[in-house]
Enzyme design. Structure first.
Site, mmCIF file in Angstrom:
data_model
loop_
_atom_site.group_PDB
_atom_site.id
_atom_site.type_symbol
_atom_site.label_atom_id
_atom_site.label_comp_id
_atom_site.label_asym_id
_atom_site.label_seq_id
_atom_site.Cartn_x
_atom_site.Cartn_y
_atom_site.Cartn_z
ATOM 1 N N SER A 139 0.826 -1.144 -0.038
ATOM 2 C CA SER A 139 -0.076 0.066 -0.064
ATOM 3 C C SER A 139 1.003 1.110 0.119
ATOM 4 O O SER A 139 0.419 2.444 0.269
ATOM 5 C CB SER A 139 -0.902 -0.023 1.172
ATOM 6 O OG SER A 139 -1.591 -1.165 1.076
ATOM 7 N N GLY A 140 2.179 0.931 -0.226
ATOM 8 C CA GLY A 140 2.937 2.317 -0.422
ATOM 9 C C GLY A 140 3.229 3.063 0.897
ATOM 10 O O GLY A 140 2.879 2.253 2.263
ATOM 11 N N PRO B 282 -0.417 1.447 7.267
ATOM 12 C CA PRO B 282 0.052 1.959 8.787
ATOM 13 C C PRO B 282 1.375 1.585 9.288
ATOM 14 O O PRO B 282 1.874 2.511 9.970
ATOM 15 C CB PRO B 282 -1.254 1.244 9.460
ATOM 16 C CG PRO B 282 -1.751 -0.090 8.704
ATOM 17 C CD PRO B 282 -1.428 0.417 7.259
ATOM 18 N N ASN B 283 1.886 0.613 8.826
ATOM 19 C CA ASN B 283 3.248 0.240 9.018
ATOM 20 C C ASN B 283 4.087 0.056 7.698
ATOM 21 O O ASN B 283 3.711 -1.116 7.002
ATOM 22 C CB ASN B 283 3.387 -1.182 9.920
ATOM 23 C CG ASN B 283 2.565 -0.855 11.209
ATOM 24 O OD1 ASN B 283 3.006 -0.011 11.982
ATOM 25 N ND2 ASN B 283 1.280 -1.339 11.364
ATOM 26 N N VAL C 85 6.921 -0.682 5.048
ATOM 27 C CA VAL C 85 8.216 -1.811 4.628
ATOM 28 C C VAL C 85 9.146 -1.086 3.770
ATOM 29 O O VAL C 85 8.390 -0.835 2.704
ATOM 30 C CB VAL C 85 7.823 -3.252 4.538
ATOM 31 C CG1 VAL C 85 9.112 -4.056 4.297
ATOM 32 C CG2 VAL C 85 6.771 -3.520 5.453
ATOM 33 N N LYS D 63 10.688 -2.757 8.370
ATOM 34 C CA LYS D 63 9.303 -2.732 8.871
ATOM 35 C C LYS D 63 9.187 -1.407 10.023
ATOM 36 O O LYS D 63 9.587 -1.829 10.920
ATOM 37 C CB LYS D 63 8.547 -3.808 9.240
ATOM 38 C CG LYS D 63 7.159 -3.357 9.654
ATOM 39 C CD LYS D 63 6.190 -4.700 9.784
ATOM 40 C CE LYS D 63 4.687 -4.606 9.953
ATOM 41 N NZ LYS D 63 3.948 -5.625 10.245
ATOM 42 N N ASP E 58 -2.989 -12.409 9.783
ATOM 43 C CA ASP E 58 -3.271 -11.885 8.386
ATOM 44 C C ASP E 58 -2.356 -12.643 7.422
ATOM 45 O O ASP E 58 -1.769 -12.158 6.367
ATOM 46 C CB ASP E 58 -2.901 -10.254 8.404
ATOM 47 C CG ASP E 58 -3.855 -9.546 7.356
ATOM 48 O OD1 ASP E 58 -4.771 -10.367 6.908
ATOM 49 O OD2 ASP E 58 -3.512 -8.258 7.049
#
Length: 507
Positions: free
Chosen positions: A77-78, A82-83, A85, A99, A193
């Protein structure tokens, strides 16, 4: 290091990576453990030869990721994730994945360090192993092995040249089942997940399970970021992840492998119950799969997706079901993925590179050729002092051979250039570092790295401080898989070039 040292022609030793300094484990407080005598050393083939778990400073990781540049982001998700990488490079040696958690995701540094250490103990060739962490002020980061060949999601859902063949899909399922079984055996049965983005491919195209899913995204955060349609039903009921929840998520990955699409489990189960297995299969496979094998995988996926957790198979069941389906054990993964065999370039120095240094760091032989053509023989000045008596017919013939070699080199007829330059060199009356460098490149372009290395070393013998000689050695060493020595040579070449630019002959 240099040309007259014979170790590059004879050494078969390996060179350990330079790792960050290990700190002692604290008894309490914010600093956390960094090395543990019970951790495997990485020599076990099951371990994937990952380095020991370490603590990294924030400045180390900031440098490795170019100040956490957006160009280094690899999370799906670029910057919106939320976190985030990032990829990065440590000491210009090992590529890493970093991360970076949101501020205050883990307010207690001791708790974060303990969680990281629990995962950091794991070492397996089916995992993208966790190799370190950082607790610095409010910063919380994890460091893992970098997997350069994209995610399962990219290869399944967004492929460009070819889809994943059936045998490779079975290999992915089997390897991930092995990873989950290993983690469970080592006391880490929970995986948060699990989805196609968590399955990564290493430089050889082998599938590995990301270690990041073995830790939550925050101390109190959600364990699932995917659409609720793909979330285990018990998680929707009580918000807890159990070992059985992981099996459910594995079932969704099996559906991805079967269909080539990310379809909701409820829809897939309706198709399975209606005996519409062929409709479930990825049309891009064009029927090139075994119906019997597909039936086994469909049935396994159906079992994994059972509503009641107790009705799902355990991890050893996954492994034992998928193991007999591995029909191409001797075919490398990169072949089945349709990607080139990995060939690592020499590590790039942190200081700015010249055009020659940049070309060598990228192993761009075409660019090196253009630079050598443009440089011509300006660096040969002073390497030969010939008397009038030496200007014989033999000398004129030798220079004519070099001239023919130069024409062939310019015109990219590299085999002819080797022949002509060899005539020049064999006479021995006149020595030219440029001729050795040019013939070295010709050998590289003809897949003869040993001969290329010898010529680059001879160029250094003629002109001991010539950066080009070191640059050519770095490329030849990388071609010979001597990557640490290649990196050392590249750094030495860059240092010499900087000195030349401050005054003296250039490269």
């Amino acid at each position: 290091m240099g040309c007259c040292d014979s170790k590059f022609l004879t050494s078969e030793s390996t060179h350990p990576e330079k790792l960050p300094t290990h700190h002692q484990q604290p008894h309490s407080g914010s600093r956390a453990p960094t090395h543990h005598p019970s951790l495997p050393a990485g020599s076990d083939p099951e371990s994937g030869a990952a380095p020991p778990f370490s603590e990294f400073s924030f400045s180390d990781l900031k440098t490795a990721t170019n100040n956490f540049s957006s160009d280094y982001i690899v999370s799906e998700s670029g910057e919106k994730a939320p976190n985030v990488v990032y990829k990065g490079r440590l000491n210009n040696r090992r590529w890493i994945a970093v991360k970076k958690f949101t501020k205050l995701a883990w307010p207690d540094p001791k708790q974060f360090a303990e969680e990281a250490w629990g995962v950091g103990k794991l070492r397996h060739r089916r995992l993208a192993n966790l190799i370190g962490y950082c607790c610095d002020g409010d910063e919380r980061l994890l460091v893992a092995e970098y997997m350069p060949t994209d995610t399962l999601a990219k290869h399944l859902f967004h492929w460009e040249n070819q889809t994943i063949e059936w045998a490779m899909r079975l290999r992915v399922a089997f390897h991930i089942a092995e990873a989950l079984d290993y983690c469970s055996t080592e006391g880490r049965p929970l995986y948060h997940d699990l989805n196609a983005y968590r399955v990564l491919f290493d430089e050889d195209g082998d599938p590995r399970l990301s270690c990041f899913g073995l830790m939550r995204n925050s101390r109190d955060g959600k364990s699932y970021s995917t659409n609720l349609a793909y979330t285990p039903p018990e998680y929707l009921r009580n918000g807890r992840v159990t070992p059985e929840s992981v099996i459910y998520s594995f079932g969704t990955v099996l559906l991805d492998l079967l269909s080539g699409k990310h379809i909701p489990p409820s829809h897939a189960l309706d198709m399975i119950r209606g005996k519409n297995i062929i409709l479930l299969m990825d049309s891009h496979l064009e029927g090139k799969f075994s119906t019997e094998e597909a039936t086994v995988v469909v049935n396994l996926a159906s079992q994994c997706l059972q509503y009641e957790p107790r009705e799902r198979p355990n991890r050893k069941d996954l492994v034992s079901t998928l193991a007999p389906l591995q029909t191409k054990p001797d075919v490398p993964s990169y072949v089945m993925l349709g990607i080139p065999k990995h060939e690592e370039a020499p590590p790039t120095p942190q200081r700015p590179l010249s055009a020659m240094g940049d070309a060598c760091s990228r192993m761009d032989l075409t660019a090196i050729h253009q630079i050598l053509v443009m440089t011509h023989y300006r660096d040969d000045e002073g390497t030969n002092e010939l008397s009038f008596q030496e200007w014989t017919q033999q000398m004129r013939d030798m220079l004519e051979a070099r001239k023919r070699g130069d024409y062939a080199f310019r015109d990219k007829d590299f085999k002819a250039a080797i022949d002509c330059y060899s005539q020049f060199i064999d006479v021995g009356t006149m020595v030219s570092p440029t001729v050795f460098a040019r013939r070295s490149l010709c050998y590289l372009l003809n897949e003869q790295p040993d001969a290329a290395l010898r010529d680059a070393m001879q160029a250094q013998c003629v002109y001991p401080d010539w950066p080009t000689a070191f640059y050519m050695q770095s490329v030849a060493l990388a071609k010979l898989d001597m990557h640490k020595d290649a990196g050392d040579m590249l750094n030495e070449a860059t240092t010499l070039e900087e000195k030349r630019q401050r005054g003296g002959r250039g490269s």
